[in-house]
Design an enzyme around this catalytic site. Structure first.
Site, PDB file in Angstrom:
ATOM      1  N   LYS A  39       0.915  -1.082  -0.081  1.00  0.00           N
ATOM      2  CA  LYS A  39      -0.083   0.060  -0.101  1.00  0.00           C
ATOM      3  C   LYS A  39       1.053   1.262   0.012  1.00  0.00           C
ATOM      4  CE  LYS A  39      -2.777   3.169   2.970  1.00  0.00           C
ATOM      5  NZ  LYS A  39      -3.904   3.134   3.897  1.00  0.00           N
ATOM      6  N   ALA A  42      -9.644   5.202   3.696  1.00  0.00           N
ATOM      7  CA  ALA A  42      -9.519   6.236   4.455  1.00  0.00           C
ATOM      8  C   ALA A  42     -10.744   7.242   4.853  1.00  0.00           C
ATOM      9  CB  ALA A  42      -8.467   7.350   4.361  1.00  0.00           C
ATOM     10  N   GLY A  43     -11.067   7.580   5.956  1.00  0.00           N
ATOM     11  CA  GLY A  43     -12.043   8.539   6.167  1.00  0.00           C
ATOM     12  C   GLY A  43     -13.337   7.806   6.811  1.00  0.00           C
ATOM     13  N   ASN A  81      -9.333   1.776   9.503  1.00  0.00           N
ATOM     14  CA  ASN A  81      -8.591   1.476  10.438  1.00  0.00           C
ATOM     15  C   ASN A  81      -9.398   1.918  11.805  1.00  0.00           C
ATOM     16  OD1 ASN A  81      -6.540   0.820  12.523  1.00  0.00           O
ATOM     17  ND2 ASN A  81      -4.903   1.075  11.544  1.00  0.00           N
ATOM     18  N   THR A  82      -9.032   3.290  11.830  1.00  0.00           N
ATOM     19  CA  THR A  82      -9.485   4.057  12.924  1.00  0.00           C
ATOM     20  C   THR A  82     -10.957   3.989  13.472  1.00  0.00           C
ATOM     21  OG1 THR A  82      -7.834   5.430  12.409  1.00  0.00           O
ATOM     22  CG2 THR A  82      -9.095   6.234  14.266  1.00  0.00           C
TER      23      THR A  82
END
Lengths: 272, 67
Positions: free
Chosen positions: A101, A193-194, A215-216
């Site tokens: 990645k 992301a996001g 992820n987060t």
């Protein structure tokens, strides 16, 4: 789904960072149903080493590792990180040894990518035999340049990394999907992301994304394992909805029940 | 004594040694690591034959959680 020569059973790719504990990470990955997880390359603490190694908590027979170049701000550093990650994965015998990645940041506050450095690194890594999955912004032109540079997948961000804002510009993502899949419908586009919550994942699939990388949103949820389950179902729901085809949006209502045989009259006229 | 840099820190070692000998001094499973000298990856199969020399910039990395 096939991306970079790898066939993945799940369309969720889940990151392994920011969990409170390694055990929580392991259980969240399990609950998400994913079979591909991202990892980062970092200096080993050689001489005062107290921590556990993440590799003791990831079943390497179950998960394909996707090493990232997170934290790199130049093409040269990203290429070094990619090659180091490949060396570790080769040693581990994990199938992820041939892909990466690619993330080359341009700004430490927004964590938005540096498009010029990303294109340069993508071209060099592809020439070096890597299947390159490119993190990028939602800019359709950059996405095209990355595909032309040899990216195995282009991975536009829904919003800044870790921001939880969801898909801020779905129209740009739609344009990227249209451009990259024109004459090449199987070209994988991954929304990376996001993501903040499950509906963001569903939306990413509803507009035609092939996979979502997050992820987060799981790791920092109040209950990461339960959020991982939610993400799994959101991905399935969104993908089904995309394949089924949503109805067009209309300005006016259309009745679901027959208009004939109604016992009611319209006392205020036909628009009542 | 010769001076090398390991993960950004200057360290002194008794003499030139192979990458394998250098890794033998640390308490980490070697299959979790990758090594770079002066920005070039050292293939694992060459650890025994690759010599760390004075002034070399050595990076020893592993995998950690990330997205």
């Amino acid at each position: 789904m096939v991306v970079g020569g790898h066939t993945l059973a799940s369309r969720l790719i889940v990151g392994t960072g920011r969990y409170d504990t390694m055990e929580q990470m392991r259980d969240s990955l399990d609950a998400s149903g994913c079979d591909c997880v991202t990892v980062a390359v970092r200096r080993e603490r050689l001489y005062d080493r107290g921590g556990k190694n993440i590799l003791d908590f990831i079943d390497l027979d179950r998960y394909t590792l996707l090493p990232n170049t997170a934290g790199c701000y130049t093409a040269a550093d990203a290429i070094r990180a990619a090659r180091l990650g490949r060396e570790i994965l080769k040693t581990l015998g994990n199938p992820g040894a041939d892909w990466v990645k690619l993330e080359v940041l341009g700004d430490s506050k927004t964590l938005l990518p540096d498009p010029a450095e990303t294109v340069t690194a993508c071209r060099e890594l592809a020439a070096d035999g890597f299947q390159v999955l490119c993190y990028t912004s939602d800019c359709p032109v950059t996405a095209q340049r990355l595909k032309q540079a040899g990216a195995a997948s282009v991975m536009p961000a829904g919003s800044p990394i870790g921001s939880g804002q969801g898909l801020l510009n779905p129209n740009n993502l739609r344009i990227i999907l249209e451009y990259l899949k024109e004459d090449d419908p199987d070209y994988p586009v991954i929304i990376d992301a996001g993501v903040g919550t499950a509906s963001d994942v569903s939306q990413a699939f509803e507009i035609g994304g092939d996979a979502v990388l997050l992820n987060t949103a799981i790791a920092h949820a109040r209950d990461p394992v339960q959020m991982a389950k939610a993400m799994k179902h959101a991905a399935i729901a969104g993908r089904h909805a995309f394949r089924a085809g949503r109805i067009p949006k209309r300005l006016y209502g259309t009745a679901s029940s027959p208009t004939e045989g109604v016992i009611s009259t319209r006392p205020y006229g036909s628009n009542a | 004594m010769i001076e090398i840099t390991v993960n950004g820190r200057r360290v002194e070692i008794d003499s030139e040694m192979s990458v394998q000998q250098l890794l033998d001094t640390v308490d980490v499973p070697p299959n979790y690591l990758a090594v770079e000298i002066n920005a070039d990856v050292v293939p694992r199969e060459t650890y025994a034959d690759t010599i760390v020399r004075a002034g070399d910039d050595v990076e020893v990395v592993t995998l950690v959680g990330g997205g």
